[in-house]
Design a protein around this motif. Structure first.
Motif, PDB file in Angstrom:
ATOM      1  N   PHE A   1      -3.436  37.825   4.075  1.00 22.98           N
ATOM      2  CA  PHE A   1      -2.653  39.129   3.584  1.00 22.98           C
ATOM      3  C   PHE A   1      -3.138  40.275   4.625  1.00 22.98           C
TER       4      PHE A   1
ATOM      5  N   HIS B   1      -7.017  37.986 -13.531  1.00 19.48           N
ATOM      6  CA  HIS B   1      -6.859  39.292 -12.731  1.00 19.48           C
ATOM      7  C   HIS B   1      -6.557  40.646 -13.221  1.00 19.48           C
TER       8      HIS B   1
ATOM      9  N   SER C   1      -6.484  43.001  -1.152  1.00 21.64           N
ATOM     10  CA  SER C   1      -6.085  41.580  -1.504  1.00 21.64           C
ATOM     11  C   SER C   1      -7.497  40.481  -2.055  1.00 21.64           C
TER      12      SER C   1
ATOM     13  N   GLN D   1      -0.817  45.001  -6.908  1.00 24.18           N
ATOM     14  CA  GLN D   1      -1.998  44.754  -6.122  1.00 24.18           C
ATOM     15  C   GLN D   1      -1.921  43.462  -5.287  1.00 24.18           C
ATOM     16  N   GLU D   2      -2.294  43.284  -3.890  1.00 21.84           N
ATOM     17  CA  GLU D   2      -2.116  42.139  -3.151  1.00 21.84           C
ATOM     18  C   GLU D   2      -2.841  40.833  -3.761  1.00 21.84           C
ATOM     19  N   TYR D   3      -4.164  41.037  -4.398  1.00 22.57           N
ATOM     20  CA  TYR D   3      -4.631  40.114  -5.022  1.00 22.57           C
ATOM     21  C   TYR D   3      -4.087  39.264  -5.985  1.00 22.57           C
TER      22      TYR D   3
ATOM     23  N   ASN E   1      -9.777  40.722  -5.191  1.00 21.02           N
ATOM     24  CA  ASN E   1      -9.999  41.088  -6.856  1.00 21.02           C
ATOM     25  C   ASN E   1     -11.386  41.728  -6.770  1.00 21.02           C
TER      26      ASN E   1
ATOM     27  N   LEU F   1      -0.650  38.884  -5.769  1.00 16.32           N
ATOM     28  CA  LEU F   1       0.272  38.233  -5.049  1.00 16.32           C
ATOM     29  C   LEU F   1      -0.594  36.908  -4.466  1.00 16.32           C
ATOM     30  N   ALA F   2      -1.911  37.237  -4.045  1.00 18.74           N
ATOM     31  CA  ALA F   2      -2.675  36.212  -3.262  1.00 18.74           C
ATOM     32  C   ALA F   2      -2.867  34.899  -4.401  1.00 18.74           C
ATOM     33  N   ALA F   3      -3.050  35.376  -5.509  1.00 16.86           N
ATOM     34  CA  ALA F   3      -3.352  34.350  -6.495  1.00 16.86           C
ATOM     35  C   ALA F   3      -2.065  33.537  -6.753  1.00 16.86           C
TER      36      ALA F   3
END
Lengths: 328, 353
Positions: free
Chosen positions: A99, B263, A105, B243-245, A107, B247-249
């Motif tokens: 990303f 998350h 990106s 949040q992008e995390y 957590n 999307l990352a998940a």
């Protein structure tokens, strides 16, 4: 390019992604973020995807990975179309993403080892906690992170280190294909070089295939074997990296390439920039026909009537322009 | 040698590349701290919140411990002894006074445990009744908040994560519940539930002691008070899921449940803790005045509200009987509120950057 590159790993056929935007109370307009994009990515190569902000680069990357459900079009991976949710779940083990923002990106409530191992946890790709730990340490080593940092939280790291964590996460499932969504644009220049070089090393070591999205043209040129240029949700040109810098055919690519900053002032003085007037039109009200016609110096009547076909002008050189033969 | 003005000769040693040790010295990282530890550190610095926490802890501990060794029980009428006429001298004792038989025993040299707050109109030790009342109030506050937390969190998380039509429907239900006058509804529900056979259903179980009224109070809390919690959680989830995390998940193959549990929830836990801490005094307050209105716990079980209500009859002669439970309620509610504020200051990242 070796001979094995001739087999496409990813085939994208007429991919479209529209978002419904609320205008007024009950009216929605489709925002054509990606409007009919087709290209192939061959095994082992890096395809750079460039274009100005809002042209749909990121949407292509995310739709390609089925993070957004495509409005229409086909995504074929390794000869098999990705369609059902079971396909998608399997696909996630082969294709991952890095990303743009290394801050949002990761957590903030997870340790580095949990972040990196998350894909492994999801796909249950280990049999014991010890195996999980080993894999995490191995991945951290791959991306040049100190294994002592596994139990730390992401906020304790610098931007470059955080991006390395993100890359380690994307490598966790041993993927073949990685979509890199502007992975270096949030980093400062010295760190950019390190991370870019790391992408190259990882590609050599693990035989990865990249779709590298960026707006920094020099970065893309450095890493890519082929480059695709996007404008307003459409692909306008696709050819090898050397070719697009030396001999861009589409008027938009010409303007874009002339805007690349030259490190050598001598060359910079001699080259002349092709200025573009006006702004990129809103994708909500895209112009008819060729999307670039409103800013194109060569636009004619036909450009307003017909959407130009994305055709192979020369071998491995695709351009979407009606007048490409005349103007070059 | 000492005065070398404008010497252009530079010391070459200063320009040698750093050795590995020197580099290691420069990249020292501070010890790993978690979000939780950071919060605790800030919380301990907040004096008011710390004192509130100590007061709450003291009250909770004494509520649990005191009944075990106190010589009197909350429902024991001291003047009533088997086989003897009722000794009315035990009724309405002032603090530290003794009943007639007790005075005789003291005269005989026996040690008698004093009635710290005297006795009530039926000769029951008032102190232990206050302790039991506080126990009930705290238990009600705690369990009601847990119920609110569970329902509110589940509904809010689903609403926020799913979005779209699900969110729309849930939020309109929330709006409707919000628009109802909650006090009126609590009283209506409590009296309606009184009409049902709840009493008989719970007979013989542990629940009998606390009575049907308290259970209906829980029902009321479960039905009405989750709305603000669910709104809060929904708002948090709505912003967190962009949040992008997340999307990352998703890119890693995670699905709804995983994303919510791994998350979204951990990232709004501070808000949850804070609003739960602030929900407890709210519940205690509601219980107190429902008991005051006679819709609370069943006699002889006391609660702080019903004690205050009973004290109204003798307010001119025994004002302390009203003052004591009122002070205890205020103390509990105030400390819990201050504690909640302290928790928010310590754990809400938006307030401290």
């Amino acid at each position: 390019m070796s001979e094995m590159t001739r087999k496409p790993l990813v085939e994208v056929k007429d991919l479209k992604k529209y978002f419904d935007i609320n205008v007024g109370m009950f009216k929605t307009l489709p925002l054509k973020a990606v409007d009919g994009v087709s290209f192939d990515i061959y095994r082992g190569e890096t395809v750079g995807l460039v274009g100005e902000s809002g042209c749909g680069k990121t949407t292509v990357g995310r739709t390609l990975l089925h993070l957004y459900t495509p409005t229409s079009g086909q995504i074929i991976y390794d000869g098999k179309e990705i369609k059902t949710s079971a396909d998608i779940h399997e696909f996630r083990k082969k294709a991952t993403m890095v990303f743009q923002d290394p801050y949002s990106s990761l957590n903030p409530r997870m340790t580095v080892s949990d972040i990196i191992a998350e894909p492994l946890d999801i796909h249950k790709m280990y049999s014991s906690p010890e195996e999980r730990r080993q894999k995490v340490l191995e991945l951290m080593e791959h991306v040049g992170l100190n294994s002592e940092h596994a139990s730390r939280y992401a906020h304790e790291f610098s931007g470059g280190q955080r991006q390395r964590i993100g890359i380690a996460r994307s490598l966790a499932v041993n993927p073949e294909f990685i979509v890199c969504d502007e992975p270096v644009s949030a980093l400062d220049v010295s760190i950019q070089a390190q991370v870019i070089n790391m992408f190259g090393e990882l590609q050599d070591k693990l035989g990865l295939t990249y779709l590298f999205i960026a707006h920094d043209l020099l970065v893309v040129r450095h890493i890519s074997s082929r480059i695709a240029v996007m404008y307003l949700g459409k692909m306008v040109e696709l050819t090898s990296a050397a070719e697009i810098y030396e001999r861009p055919l589409h008027p938009y690519s010409k303007a874009l390439m002339s805007a690349v900053p030259m490190p050598d002032p001598k060359i910079a003085r001699e080259s002349h920039r092709i200025p573009l007037s006006g702004d990129i039109p809103s994708p909500l009200h895209a112009p008819s026909g060729c999307p670039f016609r409103t800013r194109c110096a060569y636009a004619c009547e036909r450009c307003a009537m017909e959407v130009p076909e994305f055709r192979e002008i020369e071998k491995d050189h695709f351009v979407a322009c009606h007048r490409v033969e005349e103007i070059n | 040698m000492a005065n070398k003005y404008f010497n252009m000769q530079l010391d070459v040693d200063a320009f040698l590349p750093a050795s590995a040790e020197e580099k290691a010295y420069m990249v020292q990282m501070r010890p790993s701290t978690t979000f939780f530890r950071d919060g605790v550190k800030r919380f301990v610095k907040n004096k008011i919140a710390l004192i509130s926490l100590i007061i709450i802890a003291l009250i909770v501990v004494s509520c649990i411990v005191i009944p075990f060794f106190w010589p009197y029980s909350y429902d024991e009428m001291l003047g009533v002894k088997l086989g003897r006429p009722v000794d009315s001298s035990y009724n309405n004792l002032a603090p530290f006074e003794y009943g007639e038989t007790e005075q005789e025993r003291i005269a005989a040299g026996e040690k008698i445990f004093p009635h710290l707050f005297g006795t009530d109109s039926q000769g029951r030790d008032y102190f232990i009744r206050i302790v039991y009342g506080a126990r009930i109030s705290l238990a009600v506050g705690f369990f009601a908040s847990i119920i609110v937390l569970i329902i509110g969190m589940t509904v809010g998380a689903i609403s926020g994560y799913c979005g779209g039509k699900v969110d729309l429907v849930i939020m309109r239900i929330v709006d409707i519940i919000y628009s109802l006058p909650d006090m009126l509804l609590i009283i209506l529900l409590a009296s309606a539930l009184k009409q049902t056979k709840l009493d008989q259903i719970i007979q013989g179980t542990v629940l009998e002691k606390i009575g049907a009224n308290i259970i209906s109070l829980f029902v009321v809390f479960g039905v009405l008070y989750w709305v603000s919690m669910s709104r809060l959680i929904r708002g948090q989830i709505l912003s967190l899921r962009e949040q992008e995390y997340v999307l990352a998940a998703q890119a890693a193959g995670a699905r709804g449940k995983w994303i919510i549990m791994k998350h979204l929830m951990p990232n709004c836990i501070s808000v949850v803790i804070i609003s739960t801490a602030l929900q407890i005094p709210n519940a205690i307050f509601t219980e107190s005045y429902l008991s005051f209105l006679g819709l609370g716990v069943n006699a002889p079980m006391p609660s702080l509200g019903s004690l205050a209500s009973d004290a109204l009859n003798g307010i001119s002669s025994y004002p302390y009987r009203l003052i004591i439970p009122a002070v205890v309620i205020s103390l509990i509610v105030l400390s819990l509120n201050l504690l909640g504020d302290g928790l928010r200051d310590a754990f809400d990242p938006k307030l401290n950057g």
